[in-house]
Design a protein around this motif. Structure first.
Motif, PDB file in Angstrom:
ATOM      1  N   PHE A 124     -10.572  -3.860  -2.494  1.00 22.11           N
ATOM      2  CA  PHE A 124     -10.049  -4.615  -3.634  1.00 22.11           C
ATOM      3  C   PHE A 124      -9.836  -6.038  -3.166  1.00 22.11           C
ATOM      4  O   PHE A 124      -9.292  -6.276  -2.084  1.00 22.11           O
ATOM      5  CB  PHE A 124      -8.725  -4.027  -4.125  1.00 22.11           C
ATOM      6  CG  PHE A 124      -8.026  -4.911  -5.115  1.00 22.11           C
ATOM      7  CD1 PHE A 124      -8.495  -5.032  -6.411  1.00 22.11           C
ATOM      8  CD2 PHE A 124      -6.917  -5.660  -4.740  1.00 22.11           C
ATOM      9  CE1 PHE A 124      -7.869  -5.870  -7.323  1.00 22.11           C
ATOM     10  CE2 PHE A 124      -6.281  -6.496  -5.648  1.00 22.11           C
ATOM     11  CZ  PHE A 124      -6.763  -6.600  -6.943  1.00 22.11           C
ATOM     12  N   LYS A 125     -10.267  -7.012  -3.968  1.00 20.76           N
ATOM     13  CA  LYS A 125     -10.089  -8.421  -3.631  1.00 20.76           C
ATOM     14  C   LYS A 125      -8.877  -8.943  -4.385  1.00 20.76           C
ATOM     15  O   LYS A 125      -8.834  -8.903  -5.605  1.00 20.76           O
ATOM     16  CB  LYS A 125     -11.335  -9.215  -4.008  1.00 20.76           C
ATOM     17  CG  LYS A 125     -11.329 -10.630  -3.452  1.00 20.76           C
ATOM     18  CD  LYS A 125     -12.582 -11.385  -3.793  1.00 20.76           C
ATOM     19  CE  LYS A 125     -13.672 -10.999  -2.834  1.00 20.76           C
ATOM     20  NZ  LYS A 125     -14.846 -11.873  -2.915  1.00 20.76           N
ATOM     21  N   VAL A 177      -8.362 -12.100  -0.546  1.00 22.48           N
ATOM     22  CA  VAL A 177      -8.234 -11.216   0.608  1.00 22.48           C
ATOM     23  C   VAL A 177      -8.703  -9.826   0.203  1.00 22.48           C
ATOM     24  O   VAL A 177      -8.305  -9.305  -0.838  1.00 22.48           O
ATOM     25  CB  VAL A 177      -6.781 -11.163   1.128  1.00 22.48           C
ATOM     26  CG1 VAL A 177      -6.637 -10.177   2.271  1.00 22.48           C
ATOM     27  CG2 VAL A 177      -6.321 -12.552   1.548  1.00 22.48           C
ATOM     28  N   GLU A 178      -9.562  -9.223   1.023  1.00 20.56           N
ATOM     29  CA  GLU A 178     -10.088  -7.896   0.726  1.00 20.56           C
ATOM     30  C   GLU A 178      -9.274  -6.829   1.452  1.00 20.56           C
ATOM     31  O   GLU A 178      -9.087  -6.898   2.659  1.00 20.56           O
ATOM     32  CB  GLU A 178     -11.561  -7.809   1.119  1.00 20.56           C
ATOM     33  CG  GLU A 178     -12.428  -8.720   0.278  1.00 20.56           C
ATOM     34  CD  GLU A 178     -13.892  -8.714   0.694  1.00 20.56           C
ATOM     35  OE1 GLU A 178     -14.235  -8.066   1.703  1.00 20.56           O
ATOM     36  OE2 GLU A 178     -14.680  -9.354  -0.008  1.00 20.56           O
ATOM     37  N   LEU A 179      -8.820  -5.843   0.671  1.00 18.32           N
ATOM     38  CA  LEU A 179      -8.048  -4.729   1.219  1.00 18.32           C
ATOM     39  C   LEU A 179      -8.824  -3.433   1.011  1.00 18.32           C
ATOM     40  O   LEU A 179      -9.445  -3.250  -0.036  1.00 18.32           O
ATOM     41  CB  LEU A 179      -6.684  -4.635   0.528  1.00 18.32           C
ATOM     42  CG  LEU A 179      -5.774  -5.845   0.692  1.00 18.32           C
ATOM     43  CD1 LEU A 179      -4.540  -5.707  -0.182  1.00 18.32           C
ATOM     44  CD2 LEU A 179      -5.375  -6.023   2.143  1.00 18.32           C
ATOM     45  N   GLY A 201       5.103 -10.674  -0.773  1.00 11.44           N
ATOM     46  CA  GLY A 201       4.593  -9.306  -0.810  1.00 11.44           C
ATOM     47  C   GLY A 201       3.860  -8.897   0.450  1.00 11.44           C
ATOM     48  O   GLY A 201       3.818  -7.714   0.795  1.00 11.44           O
ATOM     49  N   TRP A 202       3.270  -9.855   1.160  1.00 11.34           N
ATOM     50  CA  TRP A 202       2.537  -9.524   2.383  1.00 11.34           C
ATOM     51  C   TRP A 202       3.464  -8.985   3.458  1.00 11.34           C
ATOM     52  O   TRP A 202       3.064  -8.135   4.246  1.00 11.34           O
ATOM     53  CB  TRP A 202       1.773 -10.743   2.893  1.00 11.34           C
ATOM     54  CG  TRP A 202       0.688 -11.162   1.956  1.00 11.34           C
ATOM     55  CD1 TRP A 202       0.718 -12.221   1.092  1.00 11.34           C
ATOM     56  CD2 TRP A 202      -0.569 -10.514   1.751  1.00 11.34           C
ATOM     57  NE1 TRP A 202      -0.440 -12.266   0.362  1.00 11.34           N
ATOM     58  CE2 TRP A 202      -1.256 -11.232   0.751  1.00 11.34           C
ATOM     59  CE3 TRP A 202      -1.181  -9.398   2.308  1.00 11.34           C
ATOM     60  CZ2 TRP A 202      -2.529 -10.872   0.311  1.00 11.34           C
ATOM     61  CZ3 TRP A 202      -2.452  -9.044   1.864  1.00 11.34           C
ATOM     62  CH2 TRP A 202      -3.104  -9.771   0.890  1.00 11.34           C
ATOM     63  N   THR A 203       4.696  -9.464   3.511  1.00 11.13           N
ATOM     64  CA  THR A 203       5.646  -8.952   4.504  1.00 11.13           C
ATOM     65  C   THR A 203       6.544  -7.857   3.929  1.00 11.13           C
ATOM     66  O   THR A 203       7.151  -7.099   4.670  1.00 11.13           O
ATOM     67  CB  THR A 203       6.515 -10.102   5.062  1.00 11.13           C
ATOM     68  OG1 THR A 203       7.186 -10.757   3.977  1.00 11.13           O
ATOM     69  CG2 THR A 203       5.661 -11.103   5.818  1.00 11.13           C
ATOM     70  N   PHE A 204       6.631  -7.739   2.606  1.00 11.22           N
ATOM     71  CA  PHE A 204       7.459  -6.732   1.945  1.00 11.22           C
ATOM     72  C   PHE A 204       6.845  -5.337   2.075  1.00 11.22           C
ATOM     73  O   PHE A 204       7.543  -4.371   2.377  1.00 11.22           O
ATOM     74  CB  PHE A 204       7.619  -7.114   0.466  1.00 11.22           C
ATOM     75  CG  PHE A 204       8.488  -6.183  -0.328  1.00 11.22           C
ATOM     76  CD1 PHE A 204       9.873  -6.225  -0.216  1.00 11.22           C
ATOM     77  CD2 PHE A 204       7.924  -5.279  -1.223  1.00 11.22           C
ATOM     78  CE1 PHE A 204      10.678  -5.381  -0.967  1.00 11.22           C
ATOM     79  CE2 PHE A 204       8.713  -4.439  -1.988  1.00 11.22           C
ATOM     80  CZ  PHE A 204      10.102  -4.491  -1.852  1.00 11.22           C
ATOM     81  N   ARG A 218      -3.892  -8.613   6.429  1.00  5.88           N
ATOM     82  CA  ARG A 218      -4.351  -9.913   5.936  1.00  5.88           C
ATOM     83  C   ARG A 218      -4.739 -10.825   7.087  1.00  5.88           C
ATOM     84  O   ARG A 218      -5.798 -11.467   7.057  1.00  5.88           O
ATOM     85  CB  ARG A 218      -3.277 -10.588   5.090  1.00  5.88           C
ATOM     86  CG  ARG A 218      -3.718 -11.973   4.608  1.00  5.88           C
ATOM     87  CD  ARG A 218      -2.712 -12.638   3.741  1.00  5.88           C
ATOM     88  NE  ARG A 218      -1.524 -13.015   4.491  1.00  5.88           N
ATOM     89  CZ  ARG A 218      -0.667 -13.942   4.100  1.00  5.88           C
ATOM     90  NH1 ARG A 218      -0.867 -14.585   2.974  1.00  5.88           N
ATOM     91  NH2 ARG A 218       0.385 -14.223   4.807  1.00  5.88           N
ATOM     92  N   LYS A 219      -3.923 -10.880   8.127  1.00  4.08           N
ATOM     93  CA  LYS A 219      -4.228 -11.751   9.271  1.00  4.08           C
ATOM     94  C   LYS A 219      -5.518 -11.311   9.965  1.00  4.08           C
ATOM     95  O   LYS A 219      -6.336 -12.147  10.346  1.00  4.08           O
ATOM     96  CB  LYS A 219      -3.060 -11.769  10.248  1.00  4.08           C
ATOM     97  CG  LYS A 219      -1.895 -12.584   9.731  1.00  4.08           C
ATOM     98  CD  LYS A 219      -0.721 -12.565  10.677  1.00  4.08           C
ATOM     99  CE  LYS A 219       0.415 -13.405  10.124  1.00  4.08           C
ATOM    100  NZ  LYS A 219       1.643 -13.271  10.902  1.00  4.08           N
ATOM    101  N   ALA A 220      -5.718 -10.011  10.097  1.00  3.59           N
ATOM    102  CA  ALA A 220      -6.961  -9.517  10.705  1.00  3.59           C
ATOM    103  C   ALA A 220      -8.154  -9.898   9.837  1.00  3.59           C
ATOM    104  O   ALA A 220      -9.204 -10.302  10.351  1.00  3.59           O
ATOM    105  CB  ALA A 220      -6.892  -8.007  10.894  1.00  3.59           C
TER     106      ALA A 220
END
Length: 167
Positions: A64-65, A70-72, A128-131, A148-150
């Motif tokens: 999902f983008k 960012v792709e997850l 939300g990235w750290t939550f 996300r960082k990777a």
């Protein structure tokens, strides 16, 4: 090779000649090429042919983008602890799924979840990235930010490779 006599109009013959390669093609090779073309891509306007139509099936997406690109990976189970409660969210092809709704980024779903648990607008504001966390049940919990960082590191590496190939 057995031959068959065929009667066609002068107009049709002239049309066939437009597809001919001079001094190479015969009427037979032109018709063979037209039949090959027809078999390879039959018309979709109702003509019936011996070809079997198979509908194009798009593969299910594997990621999902987010709204920022960012792709997850799909599926991805996430959770958070807030106000003594556990909140579960999953990443699907439609976005972050939470309580029957879909969100395009982790912060908007975090805000919605916190508001559902009674937070005011200012209390609900969050990164939300750290939550959101993953891997808490079977391993060491990590924030979604690690993915996300990777991903950003990999994108940067790919960009450097593309640029170096141009040089």
């Amino acid at each position: 090779m057995e031959t068959v006599s065929l009667t066609i109009s002068a107009e049709t013959f002239a049309r066939l000649q437009k597809y001919a390669v001079p001094l190479v093609d015969t009427n037979d090779t032109i018709l063979q090429r037209l039949c090959d073309h027809w078999d390879a891509s039959p018309p979709r306007d109702g003509f019936k042919s011996h070809a079997i139509y198979t509908p194009l099936v798009r593969p299910e997406p594997t990621c999902f983008k987010t709204s920022r690109g960012v792709e997850l990976p799909i599926p991805l189970a996430l959770y958070a602890e807030y106000a003594g409660k556990r909140i579960d969210v999953s990443v699907t092809k439609d976005g972050f799924a939470y309580n029957g709704r879909y969100f395009s980024d982790p912060s908007s779903v975090a805000v919605a979840a916190k508001k559902d648990l009674g937070a005011s607008d200012t209390q609900a504001s969050t990164n939300g990235w750290t939550f959101w966390m993953l891997g808490g049940r079977r391993g060491v919990p990590q924030s979604l930010d690690t993915i996300r960082k990777a991903w950003l590191t990999e994108q940067s590496r790919r960009q450097r490779v593309r640029v170096s190939q141009l040089a």
